[in-house]
Design a protein around this motif. Structure first.
Motif, PDB file in Angstrom:
ATOM      1  N   ALA A  60       0.840  -1.207   0.000  1.00 61.28           N
ATOM      2  CA  ALA A  60       0.000   0.000   0.000  1.00 61.28           C
ATOM      3  C   ALA A  60       0.871   1.251   0.000  1.00 61.28           C
ATOM      4  N   ARG A  61       1.963   1.197   0.803  1.00 62.66           N
ATOM      5  CA  ARG A  61       2.866   2.350   0.846  1.00 62.66           C
ATOM      6  C   ARG A  61       3.524   2.571  -0.509  1.00 62.66           C
ATOM      7  N   MET A  62       3.992   1.469  -1.117  1.00 64.61           N
ATOM      8  CA  MET A  62       4.632   1.582  -2.421  1.00 64.61           C
ATOM      9  C   MET A  62       3.642   2.039  -3.480  1.00 64.61           C
ATOM     10  N   THR A  63       2.389   1.545  -3.363  1.00 54.50           N
ATOM     11  CA  THR A  63       1.356   1.993  -4.302  1.00 54.50           C
ATOM     12  C   THR A  63       1.120   3.495  -4.165  1.00 54.50           C
ATOM     13  N   GLY A  64       1.079   3.938  -2.905  1.00 50.79           N
ATOM     14  CA  GLY A  64       0.917   5.371  -2.675  1.00 50.79           C
ATOM     15  C   GLY A  64       2.088   6.166  -3.225  1.00 50.79           C
ATOM     16  N   GLN A  65       3.308   5.612  -3.022  1.00 48.07           N
ATOM     17  CA  GLN A  65       4.487   6.293  -3.564  1.00 48.07           C
ATOM     18  C   GLN A  65       4.451   6.326  -5.084  1.00 48.07           C
ATOM     19  N   ASN A  66       4.041   5.198  -5.687  1.00 47.33           N
ATOM     20  CA  ASN A  66       3.954   5.155  -7.146  1.00 47.33           C
ATOM     21  C   ASN A  66       2.939   6.165  -7.672  1.00 47.33           C
ATOM     22  N   GLU A  67       1.806   6.263  -6.960  1.00 49.04           N
ATOM     23  CA  GLU A  67       0.799   7.235  -7.378  1.00 49.04           C
ATOM     24  C   GLU A  67       1.338   8.646  -7.268  1.00 49.04           C
ATOM     25  N   GLN A  68       2.089   8.898  -6.156  1.00 44.57           N
ATOM     26  CA  GLN A  68       2.669  10.225  -5.973  1.00 44.57           C
ATOM     27  C   GLN A  68       3.718  10.508  -7.046  1.00 44.57           C
ATOM     28  N   LEU A  69       4.537   9.472  -7.343  1.00 47.00           N
ATOM     29  CA  LEU A  69       5.539   9.627  -8.387  1.00 47.00           C
ATOM     30  C   LEU A  69       4.885   9.881  -9.740  1.00 47.00           C
ATOM     31  N   THR A  70       3.773   9.178  -9.975  1.00 44.04           N
ATOM     32  CA  THR A  70       3.056   9.372 -11.239  1.00 44.04           C
ATOM     33  C   THR A  70       2.526  10.797 -11.340  1.00 44.04           C
ATOM     34  N   ARG A  71       1.955  11.284 -10.217  1.00 44.58           N
ATOM     35  CA  ARG A  71       1.460  12.670 -10.212  1.00 44.58           C
ATOM     36  C   ARG A  71       2.610  13.659 -10.392  1.00 44.58           C
TER      37      ARG A  71
END
Length: 250
Positions: free
Chosen positions: A81-92
């Motif tokens: 979940a943390r990595m998913t959140g980081q990936n989403e943030q990186l994508t943004r």
């Protein structure tokens, strides 16, 4: 007692003795069997208890392993979940950076020099440079000659290496002629001719110098300038006008 009776008694005693001995042996064998059964039961019970204890230990270990595995799974879920959140943030962040880069690229393109053509000359000019020249020329064409004089003078100072400079000096001289700043006009026309003697408006610049000299009552200088005009640019419209002007000066 008769011998036969004695024999019978002895036989009976012997039989009773044998029966007694057999009973004792059977009784001994029953005790051994019971002890063997009890011993077997104890051994079976001990084995059962050991098995139960082993199964209990194994079940406990299995439960602990399952709990550890569940804890690891929960940790992995949290990490995912943390990595998913980081990936989403990186994508943004990447999207924002790409948007900014696009904006920067657009601005750079807007500020990139482009090829322009004026008075038969081609050169590269920055958008701001082009806009400033066209603005100054617009002021001149609107009849605001004093303001045009200021605009073109500032343009030449601001862009000393500009491809527009020959044209800017020409229009600056015309604005000064219109405001009767004849000496300054002559100086700028000559600067224009020195910078670009083959400029499309060079013949007009020479004619304008003669006009300024006429306004300054310097007829001799005007006549010499007109003669130079007809020699340097004999086929130009300005040369034709110069010949007519020259004939009147004589």
């Amino acid at each position: 007692m008769q011998p036969r009776a004695l024999w019978r008694g002895a036989a009976l005693a012997a039989a009773l003795f044998c029966a007694s001995a057999g009973s004792q042996a059977a009784l001994f064998e029953d005790d051994e069997a019971r002890r063997a059964i009890l011993d077997l039961r104890q051994r079976v019970e001990a084995m059962r208890q050991q098995t139960d204890q082993r199964l209990a230990d194994e079940n406990g270990q299995l439960r602990r392993s399952l709990l550890d595995l569940q804890s690891q799974i929960e940790q992995m879920r949290g990490e995912l979940a943390r990595m998913t959140g980081q990936n989403e943030q990186l994508t943004r962040t990447l999207s924002e950076m790409q948007s900014r880069q696009t904006t920067i690229d657009d601005k750079l393109k807007q500020n990139e020099p482009s090829k322009v053509s004026i008075d038969g000359r081609e050169f590269n000019a920055d958008p701001k440079e082009k806009a400033d020249f066209e603005a100054a020329l617009g002021v001149f064409r609107s009849g605001q000659f004093a303001q045009a004089q200021t605009a073109f003078a500032e343009f030449v100072k601001r862009y000393p290496q500009s491809g527009y400079n020959a044209s800017a000096l020409f229009w600056l001289g015309n604005a000064q002629y219109a405001t009767r700043n004849y000496n300054e006009a002559i100086a700028n026309f000559r600067s224009m001719l020195s910078l670009a003697p083959d400029h499309a408006k060079a013949p007009e610049a020479v004619l304008s110098i003669a006009n300024c000299q006429i306004e300054l009552k310097d007829t001799r200088a005007a006549r010499r300038t007109l003669e130079d005009l007809t020699k340097a640019y004999p086929q130009s419209e300005a040369a034709q006008a110069g010949r007519e002007r020259l004939s009147r000066l004589r």
